[in-house]
Design an enzyme around this catalytic site. Structure first.
Site, PDB file in Angstrom:
ATOM      1  N   SER A 196       0.891  -1.180   0.000  1.00 44.47           N
ATOM      2  CA  SER A 196       0.000   0.000   0.000  1.00 44.47           C
ATOM      3  C   SER A 196       0.918   1.215   0.000  1.00 44.47           C
ATOM      4  CB  SER A 196      -0.897   0.035   1.245  1.00 44.47           C
ATOM      5  OG  SER A 196      -0.137   0.395   2.389  1.00 44.47           O
TER       6      SER A 196
ATOM      7  N   TYR B 274       0.863   3.468   2.100  1.00 45.12           N
ATOM      8  CA  TYR B 274       1.305   3.624   3.488  1.00 45.12           C
ATOM      9  C   TYR B 274       2.526   2.737   3.769  1.00 45.12           C
ATOM     10  CZ  TYR B 274       1.876   1.871   8.172  1.00 45.12           C
ATOM     11  OH  TYR B 274       2.460   1.411   9.330  1.00 45.12           O
ATOM     12  N   HIS B 275       2.369   1.425   3.463  1.00 46.82           N
ATOM     13  CA  HIS B 275       3.478   0.516   3.769  1.00 46.82           C
ATOM     14  C   HIS B 275       4.746   0.939   3.008  1.00 46.82           C
ATOM     15  CE1 HIS B 275       0.159  -2.220   5.185  1.00 46.82           C
ATOM     16  NE2 HIS B 275       1.062  -2.502   6.095  1.00 46.82           N
TER      17      HIS B 275
ATOM     18  N   LYS C 240       6.877   3.474   4.713  1.00 46.01           N
ATOM     19  CA  LYS C 240       7.749   2.919   5.757  1.00 46.01           C
ATOM     20  C   LYS C 240       9.056   2.387   5.153  1.00 46.01           C
ATOM     21  CE  LYS C 240       5.147   2.959   9.486  1.00 46.01           C
ATOM     22  NZ  LYS C 240       5.413   3.861  10.588  1.00 46.01           N
TER      23      LYS C 240
HETATM   24  P1  NAD Z   1      -2.189   6.590  15.362  1.00 40.63           P
HETATM   25  O1  NAD Z   1      -2.720   7.145  14.100  1.00 40.63           O
HETATM   26  O2  NAD Z   1      -3.146   6.198  16.427  1.00 40.63           O
HETATM   27  O3  NAD Z   1      -1.131   7.591  15.995  1.00 40.63           O
HETATM   28  C1  NAD Z   1      -0.240   8.347  15.233  1.00 40.63           C
HETATM   29  C2  NAD Z   1      -0.090   9.708  15.908  1.00 40.63           C
HETATM   30  O4  NAD Z   1       0.855  10.476  15.162  1.00 40.63           O
HETATM   31  C3  NAD Z   1      -1.398  10.500  15.924  1.00 40.63           C
HETATM   32  O5  NAD Z   1      -1.663  10.981  17.211  1.00 40.63           O
HETATM   33  C4  NAD Z   1      -1.155  11.629  14.927  1.00 40.63           C
HETATM   34  O6  NAD Z   1      -1.852  12.809  15.262  1.00 40.63           O
HETATM   35  C5  NAD Z   1       0.361  11.799  14.997  1.00 40.63           C
HETATM   36  N1  NAD Z   1       0.941  12.356  13.765  1.00 40.63           N
HETATM   37  C6  NAD Z   1       0.770  11.917  12.489  1.00 40.63           C
HETATM   38  N2  NAD Z   1       1.460  12.699  11.644  1.00 40.63           N
HETATM   39  C7  NAD Z   1       2.100  13.633  12.386  1.00 40.63           C
HETATM   40  C8  NAD Z   1       2.949  14.731  12.080  1.00 40.63           C
HETATM   41  N3  NAD Z   1       3.281  15.031  10.833  1.00 40.63           N
HETATM   42  N4  NAD Z   1       3.421  15.492  13.098  1.00 40.63           N
HETATM   43  C9  NAD Z   1       3.087  15.218  14.378  1.00 40.63           C
HETATM   44  N5  NAD Z   1       2.274  14.185  14.738  1.00 40.63           N
HETATM   45  C10 NAD Z   1       1.789  13.405  13.743  1.00 40.63           C
HETATM   46  O7  NAD Z   1      -1.263   5.351  14.956  1.00 40.63           O
HETATM   47  P2  NAD Z   1      -0.758   4.132  15.842  1.00 40.63           P
HETATM   48  O8  NAD Z   1      -1.641   2.986  15.603  1.00 40.63           O
HETATM   49  O9  NAD Z   1      -0.486   4.589  17.210  1.00 40.63           O
HETATM   50  O10 NAD Z   1       0.613   3.820  15.122  1.00 40.63           O
HETATM   51  C11 NAD Z   1       1.797   4.466  15.555  1.00 40.63           C
HETATM   52  C12 NAD Z   1       2.974   4.013  14.716  1.00 40.63           C
HETATM   53  O11 NAD Z   1       3.117   2.605  14.818  1.00 40.63           O
HETATM   54  C13 NAD Z   1       2.815   4.318  13.229  1.00 40.63           C
HETATM   55  O12 NAD Z   1       4.048   4.728  12.715  1.00 40.63           O
HETATM   56  C14 NAD Z   1       2.404   2.997  12.641  1.00 40.63           C
HETATM   57  O13 NAD Z   1       2.842   2.910  11.318  1.00 40.63           O
HETATM   58  C15 NAD Z   1       3.112   2.012  13.535  1.00 40.63           C
HETATM   59  N6  NAD Z   1       2.414   0.724  13.603  1.00 40.63           N
HETATM   60  C16 NAD Z   1       1.139   0.636  14.091  1.00 40.63           C
HETATM   61  C17 NAD Z   1       0.488  -0.595  14.137  1.00 40.63           C
HETATM   62  C18 NAD Z   1      -0.922  -0.771  14.638  1.00 40.63           C
HETATM   63  O14 NAD Z   1      -1.448  -1.896  14.542  1.00 40.63           O
HETATM   64  N7  NAD Z   1      -1.563   0.252  15.160  1.00 40.63           N
HETATM   65  C19 NAD Z   1       1.180  -1.736  13.697  1.00 40.63           C
HETATM   66  C20 NAD Z   1       2.476  -1.606  13.203  1.00 40.63           C
HETATM   67  C21 NAD Z   1       3.086  -0.370  13.165  1.00 40.63           C
HETATM   68  N1  USQ Z   2      -8.361  -7.934   7.230  1.00 38.76           N
HETATM   69  C1  USQ Z   2      -9.494  -8.689   7.076  1.00 38.76           C
HETATM   70  N2  USQ Z   2     -10.653  -8.192   7.581  1.00 38.76           N
HETATM   71  C2  USQ Z   2     -10.727  -7.004   8.240  1.00 38.76           C
HETATM   72  C3  USQ Z   2      -9.549  -6.253   8.401  1.00 38.76           C
HETATM   73  C4  USQ Z   2      -8.394  -6.750   7.871  1.00 38.76           C
HETATM   74  O1  USQ Z   2      -9.480  -9.774   6.505  1.00 38.76           O
HETATM   75  O2  USQ Z   2     -11.824  -6.608   8.651  1.00 38.76           O
HETATM   76  C5  USQ Z   2      -7.081  -8.446   6.715  1.00 38.76           C
HETATM   77  C6  USQ Z   2      -6.370  -7.514   5.736  1.00 38.76           C
HETATM   78  O3  USQ Z   2      -6.799  -7.716   4.422  1.00 38.76           O
HETATM   79  C7  USQ Z   2      -4.920  -7.877   5.969  1.00 38.76           C
HETATM   80  C8  USQ Z   2      -4.866  -8.292   7.431  1.00 38.76           C
HETATM   81  O4  USQ Z   2      -6.208  -8.571   7.810  1.00 38.76           O
HETATM   82  O5  USQ Z   2      -4.569  -8.980   5.197  1.00 38.76           O
HETATM   83  C9  USQ Z   2      -4.306  -7.225   8.348  1.00 38.76           C
HETATM   84  O6  USQ Z   2      -5.028  -6.027   8.089  1.00 38.76           O
HETATM   85  P1  USQ Z   2      -5.129  -4.877   9.203  1.00 38.76           P
HETATM   86  O7  USQ Z   2      -6.089  -3.861   8.710  1.00 38.76           O
HETATM   87  O8  USQ Z   2      -5.335  -5.458  10.534  1.00 38.76           O
HETATM   88  O9  USQ Z   2      -3.627  -4.328   9.216  1.00 38.76           O
HETATM   89  P2  USQ Z   2      -2.808  -3.508   8.138  1.00 38.76           P
HETATM   90  O10 USQ Z   2      -3.636  -2.840   7.136  1.00 38.76           O
HETATM   91  O11 USQ Z   2      -1.719  -4.404   7.641  1.00 38.76           O
HETATM   92  O12 USQ Z   2      -2.171  -2.370   9.012  1.00 38.76           O
HETATM   93  C10 USQ Z   2      -1.989  -2.447  10.432  1.00 38.76           C
HETATM   94  C11 USQ Z   2      -1.723  -1.040  10.921  1.00 38.76           C
HETATM   95  C12 USQ Z   2      -0.436  -0.528  10.278  1.00 38.76           C
HETATM   96  C13 USQ Z   2       0.697  -1.502  10.528  1.00 38.76           C
HETATM   97  C14 USQ Z   2       0.332  -2.921  10.072  1.00 38.76           C
HETATM   98  C15 USQ Z   2       1.343  -3.957  10.512  1.00 38.76           C
HETATM   99  O13 USQ Z   2      -2.806  -0.179  10.602  1.00 38.76           O
HETATM  100  O14 USQ Z   2      -0.113   0.740  10.822  1.00 38.76           O
HETATM  101  O15 USQ Z   2       1.839  -1.094   9.838  1.00 38.76           O
HETATM  102  O16 USQ Z   2      -0.905  -3.307  10.724  1.00 38.76           O
HETATM  103  S1  USQ Z   2       1.578  -5.194   9.303  1.00 38.76           S
HETATM  104  O17 USQ Z   2       0.267  -5.748   8.949  1.00 38.76           O
HETATM  105  O18 USQ Z   2       2.435  -6.185   9.848  1.00 38.76           O
HETATM  106  O19 USQ Z   2       2.136  -4.537   8.141  1.00 38.76           O
END
Ligand code: NAD
Ligand code: USQ
Length: 481
Positions: A267, A269-270, A273
């Site tokens: 994506s 987004y990914h 990263k």
């Molecule tokens: P989130 O959206 O809840 O939190 C992100 C925070 O960053 C928000 O409070 C937002 O306001 C702030 N932010 C975004 N852009 C900014 C900017 N330009 N300046 C200042 N602040 C900014 O997300 P999260 O779920 O807490 O994820 C945090 C991090 O962890 C992310 O980098 C995400 O990619 C990574 N991550 C999350 C998950 C997950 O499952 N939630 C999994 C893997 C990785």
């Molecule tokens: N999925 C379903 N049904 C749903 C939601 C998701 O089948 O209702 C599937 C998606 O298609 C995907 C998997 O579950 O294959 C994971 O999806 P997700 O929405 O739980 O996670 P993803 O989009 O990958 O993103 C989340 C966080 C992101 C972080 C990532 C870690 O939003 O910030 O980077 O998890 S990882 O998946 O390891 O890349």
């Protein structure tokens, strides 16, 4: 007594016309914009000792001694030399108002670190603009921090602003002087980045430029600062071989080298990263920056020891089709009697971890910093599950609670492998001492009960996915109902 800018009771009323992804919008993405917000009871006091610009708003004025039971963590130099001054280690939590960041900021503060949150609150704006809401009511960041102070006596400093604004970030770095910067501050939803062209561009700009600014700020103002950057397991994609932790040793035409593990993100987004990781690796080499890239899997759960202390400390819990992640969504769907939304065949396998382990992993990374010039990569998850396995677990846990749960395959809105090999290594954090909270029946029960407790707040219209990878276009798209 040193006083800084004290900001209380801010209420945000963004205009519906404001675009979330426009940096020049009327939201608090930068200095002037933050000040133009509607705030009641705003008290601004100047800081004679360390004057700083008004946009580096600090929520709590007085930096007080830490009162936690745990030993005060020492700075990297103190650890190395064996000498200790009384100065606690300072951690800047960028994105500290978000899901992972808020839980981490509280955890580190509780452990005796001096914590500052840097956040532009843009995540709250996304909710406003897309008509979404957290399952749990969440207090304003100012009220959260005040509540934390009143319960624990611990101060968390607050800098509200956009890390893409280098002037703002520089002020925050110069003023706080962090020993570590934990960077969660990105647009983190894959579906959000696939809504339309402008959200794709916003995501990559926000994430890549924000991280680049953090790297420049470290080089310029805090050379010794250890960057702990949240990456994602999704950088690797789903290759048909084992996934290593960051690097792979390859022999090609008789020659051998250890190279960055191939990246196949799926994506915009990914992909942001992946670009971040390359920039970080390069600056470690070029400037001697010390960095840890935490390739985190999908996080589940909501409560940590600290967020459970008071309802004003509650963390956000996203269940909608854009920000909600798989297991959290399934628990809410089960609670409201919505069929579990398995995308396609449901064989998509990912690494998962409890939010209590997110905070533990970050703490471990900070306590064991990378060396100057070192670019470390840790895979941060504890267990692998396919979507079908998660659906089965939630169905069984729901039945125990008397909920009738059904899983249903819905057309996959994403372009991804639905049946594939997946075996990712994740030993480095365990070697540092991670004690995982595995997904047990009891955790699922409590997550489900939690979802049931708040089920009246669920907007069923937000559950089905409505962002298609294939139908994405350049035209701005409205995704709310
Ligand atoms: P989130 O959206 O809840 O939190 C992100 C925070 O960053 C928000 O409070 C937002 O306001 C702030 N932010 C975004 N852009 C900014 C900017 N330009 N300046 C200042 N602040 C900014 O997300 P999260 O779920 O807490 O994820 C945090 C991090 O962890 C992310 O980098 C995400 O990619 C990574 N991550 C999350 C998950 C997950 O499952 N939630 C999994 C893997 C990785
Ligand atoms: N999925 C379903 N049904 C749903 C939601 C998701 O089948 O209702 C599937 C998606 O298609 C995907 C998997 O579950 O294959 C994971 O999806 P997700 O929405 O739980 O996670 P993803 O989009 O990958 O993103 C989340 C966080 C992101 C972080 C990532 C870690 O939003 O910030 O980077 O998890 S990882 O998946 O390891 O890349």
């Amino acid at each position: 007594m040193k006083m800084a800018h004290l900001v209380t009771n801010c209420s945000f009323s963004p205009s519906p016309a404001v675009k979330p992804y426009a940096r020049s919008s009327g939201y608090c993405c930068n200095v002037a914009q933050f000040q133009s917000l509607k705030c009641s009871n705003v008290v601004l006091k100047s800081c004679p000792a360390r004057p700083r610009k008004a946009f580096a708003a600090r929520a709590s004025a007085v930096v007080q001694g830490q009162t936690g039971k745990t030993q005060t963590p020492l700075t990297g130099n103190e650890q190395a030399s064996g000498h200790s001054s009384s100065r606690p280690k300072k951690v800047m939590v960028i994105g500290g108002d978000g899901y992972c960041g808020w839980a981490t900021a509280l955890h580190l503060s509780n452990k005796g670190y001096e914590v500052a949150i840097v956040d532009n609150l843009v995540r709250r704006l996304f909710d406003h603009q897309l008509g979404l809401d957290s399952l749990t009511p969440i207090a304003s960041i100012q009220n959260r921090i005040r509540r934390w102070k009143s319960l624990t006596g611990k101060t968390i400093q607050l800098y509200v602003g956009d890390i893409c604004d280098f002037e703002f970030l520089s002020e925050a770095f110069k003023s706080f002087e962090p020993d570590s910067a934990v960077h969660f501050g990105e647009q983190r939803s894959a579906p959000y980045s696939m809504i339309d062209r402008s959200r794709a561009v916003f995501t990559q700009h926000n994430n890549v430029i924000g991280t680049l600014n953090v790297l420049f700020a470290i080089k310029e103002f805090s050379e010794e600062c250890h960057l702990v950057k949240l990456g994602t397991m999704g950088e690797y994609g789903t290759p048909n071989i084992d996934i290593e932790e960051g690097f792979i040793t390859i022999t090609h035409n008789g020659r051998t080298d250890t190279l960055p593990y191939p990246k196949q993100a799926s994506s915009f987004y990914h992909l942001s990263k992946v670009h971040d990781s390359h920039n970080i690796a390069f600056t470690c080499k070029a400037w001697g920056i010390r960095a840890t890239d935490l390739n985190q899997g999908v996080v589940y759960g909501v409560r940590t020891d600290e967020t459970a202390m008071h309802e004003e400390l509650s963390n956000r819990f996203d269940y909608d089709g854009i920000f909600g992640t798989a297991l959290n969504r399934f628990c809410v769907q089960a609670a409201v009697g919505h069929p579990l939304t398995v995308y396609g065949k449901g064989g998509q396998t990912r690494g998962y971890l409890d939010i209590r382990d997110t905070v533990q992993c970050v703490e471990l990374a900070i306590a064991n910093p990378a060396k100057p010039g070192e670019f470390r990569v840790f895979n941060q998850f504890t267990e692998q599950f396919s979507v079908n396995e998660l659906a089965k677990l939630v169905t069984a846990a729901g039945a125990k609670l008397g909920l009738e749960v059904q899983a249903k395959s819905v057309p996959n809105p994403r372009v991804e492998a639905e049946e594939h090999y997946y075996n990712a290594k994740h030993t480095k954090l365990m070697e540092l001492g991670l004690e995982p909270h595995l997904l047990s029946d009891s955790l699922l029960d409590s997550l489900l009960n939690f979802a049931v407790q708040y089920k009246d707040r669920v907007d069923a219209a937000q559950i089905m996915p409505n962002v298609s990878w294939k139908k994405m276009s350049a035209k701005p798209k409205t995704v709310s109902v």
